[in-house]
Design a protein around this motif. Structure first.
Motif, PDB file in Angstrom:
ATOM      1  N   TYR A 160       0.834  -1.147  -0.082  1.00  0.00           N
ATOM      2  CA  TYR A 160       0.012   0.047  -0.012  1.00  0.00           C
ATOM      3  C   TYR A 160       0.561   1.313   0.169  1.00  0.00           C
ATOM      4  O   TYR A 160       1.932   1.452   0.603  1.00  0.00           O
ATOM      5  CB  TYR A 160      -1.022   0.102   1.097  1.00  0.00           C
ATOM      6  CG  TYR A 160      -1.849  -1.117   1.225  1.00  0.00           C
ATOM      7  CD1 TYR A 160      -3.106  -1.056   0.644  1.00  0.00           C
ATOM      8  CD2 TYR A 160      -1.638  -2.508   1.842  1.00  0.00           C
ATOM      9  CE1 TYR A 160      -3.799  -2.124   0.861  1.00  0.00           C
ATOM     10  CE2 TYR A 160      -2.356  -3.426   1.699  1.00  0.00           C
ATOM     11  CZ  TYR A 160      -3.656  -3.214   1.303  1.00  0.00           C
ATOM     12  OH  TYR A 160      -4.296  -4.547   1.306  1.00  0.00           O
ATOM     13  N   ASP A 161       0.491   2.084  -0.810  1.00  0.00           N
ATOM     14  CA  ASP A 161       0.828   3.284  -0.941  1.00  0.00           C
ATOM     15  C   ASP A 161      -0.084   4.461  -0.870  1.00  0.00           C
ATOM     16  O   ASP A 161      -0.490   4.669  -1.804  1.00  0.00           O
ATOM     17  CB  ASP A 161       2.060   3.536  -2.055  1.00  0.00           C
ATOM     18  CG  ASP A 161       2.801   4.986  -2.296  1.00  0.00           C
ATOM     19  OD1 ASP A 161       2.920   5.521  -1.032  1.00  0.00           O
ATOM     20  OD2 ASP A 161       3.322   5.303  -3.376  1.00  0.00           O
ATOM     21  N   GLY A 162      -0.164   4.740   0.346  1.00  0.00           N
ATOM     22  CA  GLY A 162      -1.185   5.757   0.412  1.00  0.00           C
ATOM     23  C   GLY A 162      -2.593   5.264   0.230  1.00  0.00           C
ATOM     24  O   GLY A 162      -2.760   4.021   1.035  1.00  0.00           O
ATOM     25  N   ASP A 163      -3.429   5.648  -0.742  1.00  0.00           N
ATOM     26  CA  ASP A 163      -4.628   5.012  -1.030  1.00  0.00           C
ATOM     27  C   ASP A 163      -4.352   3.877  -2.086  1.00  0.00           C
ATOM     28  O   ASP A 163      -5.144   2.887  -1.945  1.00  0.00           O
ATOM     29  CB  ASP A 163      -5.668   5.822  -1.460  1.00  0.00           C
ATOM     30  CG  ASP A 163      -6.265   6.730  -0.538  1.00  0.00           C
ATOM     31  OD1 ASP A 163      -5.831   6.532   0.677  1.00  0.00           O
ATOM     32  OD2 ASP A 163      -6.696   7.883  -0.685  1.00  0.00           O
ATOM     33  N   SER A 164      -3.352   3.778  -2.835  1.00  0.00           N
ATOM     34  CA  SER A 164      -3.092   2.902  -3.876  1.00  0.00           C
ATOM     35  C   SER A 164      -2.627   1.584  -3.567  1.00  0.00           C
ATOM     36  O   SER A 164      -1.804   1.519  -2.484  1.00  0.00           O
ATOM     37  CB  SER A 164      -2.392   3.611  -5.050  1.00  0.00           C
ATOM     38  OG  SER A 164      -1.043   3.627  -4.334  1.00  0.00           O
ATOM     39  N   GLU A 165      -3.133   0.689  -4.088  1.00  0.00           N
ATOM     40  CA  GLU A 165      -2.944  -0.790  -3.670  1.00  0.00           C
ATOM     41  C   GLU A 165      -2.232  -1.360  -4.615  1.00  0.00           C
ATOM     42  O   GLU A 165      -2.567  -1.332  -6.058  1.00  0.00           O
ATOM     43  CB  GLU A 165      -4.179  -1.528  -3.243  1.00  0.00           C
ATOM     44  CG  GLU A 165      -3.815  -2.814  -2.701  1.00  0.00           C
ATOM     45  CD  GLU A 165      -5.103  -3.935  -2.416  1.00  0.00           C
ATOM     46  OE1 GLU A 165      -6.262  -3.397  -2.725  1.00  0.00           O
ATOM     47  OE2 GLU A 165      -4.877  -4.833  -1.888  1.00  0.00           O
TER      48      GLU A 165
END
Ligand SMILES: Nc1ncnc2c1ncn2[C@@H]1O[C@H](COP(=O)(O)OP(=O)(O)OP(=O)(O)O)[C@@H](O)[C@H]1O
Ligand SMILES: [Mg+2]
Lengths: 498, 234
Positions: free
Chosen positions: B15-20
């Motif tokens: 996960y990077d912030g909201d992006s998976e």
């Protein structure tokens, strides 16, 4: 199997120590780190060494002063209100001696007089005249041990002789403070004139004329406490009563105790019933109260010293922390590897804490040795610091440095590093010592109240222990953050760290 | 053949912030005792990620990994450290030897860690003497009998990789995980390293899981699987 033999002792060596010690002793890729760790060691040692030295000096001064005060002074001084004269002092003294802990007591007539030399019509000094009973006084202050000359205040042979030579009527003998005598230029055997009081002229009510008494100097009082040597004179109590017109009276009673430290408690007892009902001396001053400002100042100085040194050590501890942070960065991949090999976070944490603690311990240890060494130097007087000596030391160090710089002469980098550190710590400390020692006597204002030709040193082992623990704890605390950081590295990221 | 490891419906996302970023999307795989398994696949498909999870260096997003019926995804941090120490050996593309220690000490390191953990429970059947004897024997096995006291900087790339293999074996792990062990050395040297690997597998019956791009290495494995789009291709 030579290589196997040397590992035998590892049985008891824990893994953490094994890794930490190797990291500490290894040749560093980044020599910057080892320079910082050397600086931290120097910082810690200097902090510890100076605090030990300064506190030893302050302690020495305090005890020196105490000893001299106690040798010269009564432990408790009793007065009536306003230093009023009282007559039944013999009875009071008997009652005082009944108080538990009291060894001796003596009556005193305190007064002030202006003095003239015989050949001088200007006032030479205004002095404190202490009229004492020599035998009783001896048991209270042991004053005769500080007198050079005679204490026979009423020795008729001396009085008659002086009377004959100088052709005046001599009232009695007087013992003068040594500095006072030196200042006004009189010596044993000289005659001194005291203005004891002024009398109104019956014919001319506007003018006063002085009553003057002649005394012969029979001895000099040298207590090494300037307060006294500069302004005191002793005469016999009966003479004092006579010249100051207080027949059979005294205004102060001096008391000596078995244990000087109990003075406040015993003084308290004397002002409370039942003792007070018989003694009737409401004003008590203990020697501790008399010198409270001085002792308080010394105490403050000690506290300030400890705080300053704690700050020095703190700075050194920051150095330790930054050394460790850099070591952790340098060893990031190793940390990842160790984690894959199964060492826990605790293992990693300990590996780095051990490294920092060893630096702190080394600094503390060198500092203690150095501080005690300097204390010893000062107390033995073997080496008198002079600028020349300091210069010589610097030259010596530069030579050593040149020798060390030629790498091949000393094959082992580690030994060079440690040798360097120790040499520099010694050099800096000795430099400080050379700078500080000659001025400190005057700086402390000690020569004014306390004639010393050498710094008094008193090593308080409890304090040395305390400083060791303090220094080590500060250094140890400094290791926690970097070690914690190392322990919490993500092993995968650590493995891939470039 | 006995199953040593069972990977069941393993998912891993980053996960990077909201992006998976879904990397592993349901990996199912059985790994057998004493086999040499090679895992191949395109770059960035998640081979290293899978290996890290197998090695307990990372945790899966979901799914389970059974080592002889024990689910390691439920282990605590402390259990994992101990599990890595006892049951797993790692070999990486870059040897990852500790530069301050000799070859012998590097190999012994895992055992020293084990002893330091055991000491707490007063188990003294392990001692340092036997540790260094075992380490020496392993170095002899990988053909480095003459290099015991050399530091990593004094060894060649292939020698370092062989030390790394010896190091992985010191605690007789259930499985050795290797991530491109020959990725950083030339062909000839890789062959030597692989020979060593194979010899040890035959002698000690250790399980090897090897992630590789090298098809010649894969050929020498007992079995090869391919990771495609986050799953094991059939
Ligand atoms: N910690 C991470 N955070 C975010 N993304 C990651 C992380 N680790 C890996 N990835 C991503 O997961 C994917 C799989 O990475 P991985 O290293 O497993 O690939 P790989 O199959 O080993 O590739 P290669 O053959 O090049 O080594 C990549 O797209 C990578 O960018
Ligand atoms: Mg990879």
């Amino acid at each position: 199997m030579f290589c196997l033999l040397q590992y035998d002792n590892l049985d008891y060596m824990k893994f953490d120590w094994f890794v930490a010690s190797r990291y500490l002793l290894s040749r560093r890729k980044q020599s910057f780190i080892s320079i910082i760790s050397i600086i931290s060691i120097i910082g810690v040692s200097l902090g510890v060494a100076t605090v030990i030295l300064v506190i030893a000096v302050l302690d020495g001064v305090e005890h020196g002063l105490r000893d001299r005060f106690l040798a010269n002074e009564a432990h408790i001084v009793l007065r009536d209100f306003g230093s009023a004269y009282f007559s039944d002092y013999d009875r009071k003294i008997e009652e005082i001696k009944k108080v538990n802990g009291v060894v001796a007591a003596s009556p005193v007539v305190y007064s002030q007089s202006a003095i003239f030399r015989q050949d001088n019509n200007n006032i030479d000094a205004v002095i404190l005249v202490k009229g004492i009973d020599p035998e009783l006084e001896e048991n209270v202050t042991g004053f005769s041990q500080f007198v050079k000359g005679s204490t026979g205040f009423k020795d008729t042979r001396i009085i008659e002789e002086a009377s004959f030579i100088n052709d005046v009527k001599i009232t009695g003998g007087i013992v003068l403070g040594s500095r006072l005598a030196f200042r006004i230029g009189v010596n044993e055997g000289d005659v001194l004139r005291l203005v004891v009081r002024m009398v109104e002229d019956a014919l001319n009510p506007d003018s006063l004329y002085p009553i003057i008494k002649h005394f012969v100097v029979i001895g000099l009082y040298e207590s090494e406490l300037t307060v006294y040597d500069n302004q005191i004179a002793f005469i016999h109590i009966e003479t004092a009563q006579e010249i100051y017109e207080k027949p059979g009276q005294a205004n102060v009673i001096l008391v000596r105790l078995e244990d000087a430290e109990r003075a406040p408690e015993i003084a308290q007892k004397m002002t409370e019933p039942p003792a007070f009902d018989k003694i009737q001396m409401p004003m008590t001053t203990t020697w501790l109260e008399t010198h409270a400002p001085l002792f308080a100042a010394l105490e403050l100085e000690k506290i300030a010293t400890v705080i300053i040194e704690a700050l020095i050590i703190l700075v050194a501890a920051f150095n330790i922390a930054s050394t460790l942070i850099m070591t952790v960065m340098e060893k990031t991949r190793d940390i990842g590897t160790l984690r894959t090999l199964g060492s826990s976070r605790g293992n990693i944490m300990r590996i780095f804490m051990i490294q920092g603690s060893v630096i702190g311990m080394l600094g503390t240890f060198i500092g203690t040795a150095l501080g005690l060494g300097l204390c010893w130097l000062l107390s033995t007087n073997i080496v008198r610091p002079t600028p020349w000596l300091a210069l010589g030391l610097v030259v010596f160090l530069i030579l050593i440095q040149i020798v060390i710089a030629i790498r091949h002469l000393l094959p082992y980098a580690k030994i060079r590093g440690i040798g360097f550190t120790i040499l520099w710590v010694i050099a800096i400390a000795f430099g400080l010592y050379c700078l500080v020692e000659p001025i400190s006597l005057q700086e402390l204002g000690l020569s004014q109240i306390y004639q010393m030709n050498q710094l008094p040193i008193r090593v308080n082992w409890f304090f040395v222990g305390f400083i060791n623990v303090l220094s080590f704890v500060i250094c140890w605390l400094a290791t926690i953050y970097p070690a914690w950081q190392a322990a919490n590295l993500n092993p995968i990221e650590a493995l891939q760290y470039e | 053949m006995d199953t040593l490891i069972t990977i069941d419906n393993l998912h891993k996302s980053f996960y990077d912030g909201d992006s998976e970023l879904k990397v592993l999307k349901g990996v199912n795989l059985d790994i057998y005792t004493s086999e040499i398994l090679s895992i191949m696949g395109a770059s960035g498909v998640g081979k290293s990620t899978l290996l890290h999870i197998l090695g307990t260096l990372d945790r899966p997003t979901s799914g389970s990994i059974l080592y002889e019926d024990e689910d390691i995804t439920t282990f605590s941090e402390r259990q994992l450290a101990s599990f890595r120490n006892n049951a797993i050996g790692f070999v990486f593309q870059f040897h990852q030897l500790l530069p301050e220690f000799t070859a012998l000490e590097n190999v012994a390191m895992g055992r020293l860690i084990k002893i330091s953990k055991r000491n707490k429970s007063r188990d003294t059947d392990l001692n340092n003497n036997s540790t260094y004897q075992d380490a020496q024997r392993l170095l002899e096995d990988v053909g480095l009998a003459e290099r015991l006291d050399h530091y990593p900087s004094q060894l060649s790339g292939g020698e370092r990789q062989r030390v790394a293999i010896a190091r992985a074996l010191i605690n007789q792990p259930k499985v050795v995980l290797a991530d491109e062990p020959t990725g950083n050395i030339d062909d000839k040297t890789s062959q030597a390293v692989l020979n060593v690997l194979q010899k040890i597998n035959e002698r000690l019956q250790q399980t090897f899981i090897i992630v590789t791009h090298d098809s010649r290495l894969a050929e020498r494995a007992d079995r090869t699987v391919e990771l495609v789009d986050g799953k094991i291709a059939d």
